[in-house]
Design an enzyme around this catalytic site. Structure first.
Site, PDB file in Angstrom:
ATOM      1  N   CYS A 254      30.792  36.049  43.581  1.00 28.59           N
ATOM      2  CA  CYS A 254      29.738  35.459  42.747  1.00 28.59           C
ATOM      3  C   CYS A 254      29.110  34.203  43.340  1.00 28.59           C
ATOM      4  O   CYS A 254      27.939  34.193  43.675  1.00 28.59           O
ATOM      5  CB  CYS A 254      30.305  35.133  41.367  1.00 28.59           C
ATOM      6  SG  CYS A 254      30.747  36.596  40.440  1.00 28.59           S
TER       7      CYS A 254
HETATM    8  N1  LIG Z   1      34.417  40.001  40.126  1.00 26.24           N
HETATM    9  C1  LIG Z   1      33.963  39.008  39.391  1.00 26.24           C
HETATM   10  O1  LIG Z   1      34.673  38.015  39.181  1.00 26.24           O
HETATM   11  C2  LIG Z   1      32.596  39.058  38.750  1.00 26.24           C
HETATM   12  C3  LIG Z   1      32.304  38.125  37.754  1.00 26.24           C
HETATM   13  C4  LIG Z   1      31.081  38.154  37.131  1.00 26.24           C
HETATM   14  C5  LIG Z   1      30.134  39.082  37.549  1.00 26.24           C
HETATM   15  N2  LIG Z   1      30.409  39.990  38.533  1.00 26.24           N
HETATM   16  C6  LIG Z   1      29.379  40.954  38.894  1.00 26.24           C
HETATM   17  O2  LIG Z   1      29.713  42.221  38.366  1.00 26.24           O
HETATM   18  C7  LIG Z   1      29.291  43.266  39.247  1.00 26.24           C
HETATM   19  C8  LIG Z   1      30.480  44.128  39.632  1.00 26.24           C
HETATM   20  O3  LIG Z   1      31.422  43.307  40.309  1.00 26.24           O
HETATM   21  P1  LIG Z   1      32.931  43.732  40.526  1.00 26.24           P
HETATM   22  O4  LIG Z   1      33.634  42.511  40.993  1.00 26.24           O
HETATM   23  O5  LIG Z   1      33.446  44.469  39.351  1.00 26.24           O
HETATM   24  O6  LIG Z   1      32.756  44.755  41.760  1.00 26.24           O
HETATM   25  P2  LIG Z   1      33.838  45.814  42.284  1.00 26.24           P
HETATM   26  O7  LIG Z   1      33.472  46.091  43.688  1.00 26.24           O
HETATM   27  O8  LIG Z   1      35.217  45.358  41.938  1.00 26.24           O
HETATM   28  O9  LIG Z   1      33.553  47.108  41.389  1.00 26.24           O
HETATM   29  C9  LIG Z   1      32.387  47.837  41.470  1.00 26.24           C
HETATM   30  C10 LIG Z   1      32.725  49.299  41.312  1.00 26.24           C
HETATM   31  O10 LIG Z   1      31.514  50.058  41.338  1.00 26.24           O
HETATM   32  C11 LIG Z   1      31.763  51.258  42.036  1.00 26.24           C
HETATM   33  N3  LIG Z   1      30.485  51.812  42.480  1.00 26.24           N
HETATM   34  C12 LIG Z   1      29.740  51.460  43.553  1.00 26.24           C
HETATM   35  N4  LIG Z   1      28.616  52.199  43.591  1.00 26.24           N
HETATM   36  C13 LIG Z   1      28.647  53.013  42.531  1.00 26.24           C
HETATM   37  C14 LIG Z   1      27.767  53.996  42.016  1.00 26.24           C
HETATM   38  N5  LIG Z   1      26.602  54.271  42.627  1.00 26.24           N
HETATM   39  N6  LIG Z   1      28.124  54.653  40.910  1.00 26.24           N
HETATM   40  C15 LIG Z   1      29.294  54.382  40.280  1.00 26.24           C
HETATM   41  N7  LIG Z   1      30.160  53.451  40.708  1.00 26.24           N
HETATM   42  C16 LIG Z   1      29.841  52.784  41.805  1.00 26.24           C
HETATM   43  C17 LIG Z   1      32.702  50.866  43.138  1.00 26.24           C
HETATM   44  O11 LIG Z   1      33.427  51.976  43.644  1.00 26.24           O
HETATM   45  C18 LIG Z   1      33.603  49.856  42.426  1.00 26.24           C
HETATM   46  O12 LIG Z   1      34.730  50.476  41.849  1.00 26.24           O
HETATM   47  C19 LIG Z   1      28.631  42.559  40.419  1.00 26.24           C
HETATM   48  O13 LIG Z   1      27.259  42.466  40.183  1.00 26.24           O
HETATM   49  C20 LIG Z   1      29.233  41.181  40.384  1.00 26.24           C
HETATM   50  O14 LIG Z   1      28.384  40.211  40.956  1.00 26.24           O
HETATM   51  C21 LIG Z   1      31.646  40.000  39.136  1.00 26.24           C
END
Ligand SMILES: NC(=O)c1ccc[n+]([C@@H]2O[C@H](COP(=O)([O-])OP(=O)(O)OC[C@H]3O[C@@H](n4cnc5c(N)ncnc54)[C@H](O)[C@@H]3O)[C@@H](O)[C@H]2O)c1
Length: 437
Positions: A275
């Site tokens: 982030c």
């Molecule tokens: N991790 C954090 O602390 C956090 C906090 C706030 C916001 N976010 C935001 O949330 C979003 C997700 O982050 P995250 O940390 O969960 O990511 P992550 O990589 O842990 O999870 C994302 C998931 O999406 C899947 N994916 C990718 N392409 C796909 C598709 N086309 N169809 C279906 N699934 C698909 C991946 O396989 C993965 O399991 C991002 O935008 C991130 O910036 C993350």
């Protein structure tokens, strides 16, 4: 009955079939909260290994214990699939896919676009779609809305409902988790906002409706930009203090005794995680199109990005004081996760520091109780974590990059010859071996 009334009734009776697209750090905890609230949740992810793991009831996300996930899977409350055809039988979809940066620091929207393209194929009237991935203001109405409206000419706010709701999860935070972090939600129309808020109210403690998707998108970017810039300020103050021989940690702790108008932020080896190092560049990319340069973001990005180099210089100087060159010296890194007590190495400054150390010829090893093997896309060679005290005893210099609470710092000080502490993990320990940021 209108689509609005029908979906409202399904949500209130928990009969709505919920879908979560992207089952990572954000999506899986959310799926668990909706399942705990009584909904049947279908998770959709392109990663077959994650799908299989969930269907076995095994969690791969630290904040979701297997003991919590397994009974929900057993009870049929959560299931996972890689097949987007499941969308046809769902009523709601939360999209939680990655939003990284390209090498050029431009937003990489490919995950949002490809997941929406798949959802649209099986989309039907009466659905609620909420984007949760962090992104630039305008994504939901400029990029997503046309994709969904075009499908059979559905009208937003009447035939379907579209919202943005920023995810604020803080991995590893025992006090604030998905359920009790207030949830901001903004819809394309007032009916969309109302539907999005109603849905979250079933599972989360506090919901904060806002007037549009753009406001909701901007809220997230303000929060993360605020943090990134203040960390940049703390890092710049640390660079100044270093030059003037002042202990920056003591300065910040004393300043934090002011009961108003000050909030402590701390310096460190550089930004990490999915982030803080990334999201502000979504904002600066977008504002450039509006003719406004995001100068604070660029400046803080520059300072934060220089920290791994500063730390490596600090290690080199500390070794120099021990009559040793960095080249050929053994440097042992404590902690490679991007922050304390978690297992996530995405964007971790430890990887940059290890890369720079390797380039200058030192022999690098590491210990991290949460990261048994470090695979960093070829930036550093793949290597395995070793015992922290053994690593400390064998190294010419130990560098504390991540201040995991599992490390036995007193024993590490005993065994090490020299320690560079980038996190003030050794606060209260006095030893000539310790060099602080
Ligand atoms: N991790 C954090 O602390 C956090 C906090 C706030 C916001 N976010 C935001 O949330 C979003 C997700 O982050 P995250 O940390 O969960 O990511 P992550 O990589 O842990 O999870 C994302 C998931 O999406 C899947 N994916 C990718 N392409 C796909 C598709 N086309 N169809 C279906 N699934 C698909 C991946 O396989 C993965 O399991 C991002 O935008 C991130 O910036 C993350």
């Amino acid at each position: 009955m209108s689509y609005f009334e029908d979906l409202q009734r399904k949500i209130l009776s928990k009969q709505a079939r919920a879908g979560i697209v992207g089952l990572g750090y954000v999506g899986l905890p959310l799926a668990v909260e909706f399942a705990n609230a009584g909904f049947c949740v279908t998770g959709i992810d392109v990663d077959a290994a994650k799908v299989e793991s969930i269907n076995r009831g095994e969690s791969y996300v630290q904040d979701v214990p297997t003991a919590v996930l397994a009974p929900l899977v057993e009870a049929g409350k959560i299931r996972a699939t890689a097949d987007f055809a499941a969308v046809a039988s769902l009523d709601t979809i939360n999209i939680c896919v990655p939003t990284p940066l390209r090498k050029t620091k431009d937003p990489d929207m490919s995950y949002i676009v490809s997941s929406c393209q798949e959802v649209v194929k099986h989309f039907h009237p009466g659905m609620l779609v909420i984007l949760e991935s962090t992104t630039y203001p305008g994504t939901t109405d400029e990029l997503m809305l046309p994709m969904f409206e075009r499908k059979d000419h559905f009208k937003v706010g009447e035939d379907f409902f579209l919202c943005f709701s920023p995810e604020r999860v803080d991995p590893g935070n025992p006090q604030y988790q998905t359920r009790n972090i207030p949830k901001v939600v903004g819809g394309i129309t007032p009916a969309c906002t109302e539907m999005g808020a109603l849905f979250y109210q079933q599972a989360l403690e506090t919901v904060v409706p806002v007037g549009s998707t753009r406001v909701a998108e901007m809220v997230k970017l303000l929060e993360n930009t605020f943090r990134m810039i203040n960390i940049g300020l703390a890092n710049e103050i640390a660079l100044m203090c270093d030059r003037m021989g002042i202990n920056v940690w003591e300065v910040i702790d004393a300043a934090a005794t002011k009961p108003f108008g000050f909030m402590p932020f701390y310096p460190g080896p550089g930004l990490g995680g999915h982030c803080i190092p990334i999201d502000p560049f979504y904002l600066s990319w977008k504002t450039k199109q509006a003719g406004i340069e995001a100068r604070f973001i660029e400046l803080a990005g520059h300072i934060n990005g220089s920290m791994p180099h500063f730390i490596v210089d600090k290690i080199q100087n500390a070794l120099n004081d021990h009559s040793k060159p960095l080249k050929g010296s053994r440097v042992h890194v404590l902690g490679v996760a991007y922050k304390r007590d978690i297992d996530d190495v995405r964007e971790s400054p430890a990887v940059d520091i290890m890369h720079l150390l390797g380039r200058r010829g030192s022999v690098v090893s590491y210990s991290d109780p949460y990261v048994p093997t470090l695979r960093a896309d070829g930036i550093v060679p793949e290597m395995a974590s070793i015992d922290a005290e053994k690593g400390a005893a064998e190294a010419d210099c130990v560098v504390i990059v991540t201040d995991h609470t599992k490390f036995n710092y007193a024993r590490i000080i005993e065994r090490a010859r020299l320690i560079v502490d980038t996190r003030n993990a050794l606060k209260g320990h006095e030893s000539k071996k310790i060099v602080r940021l």
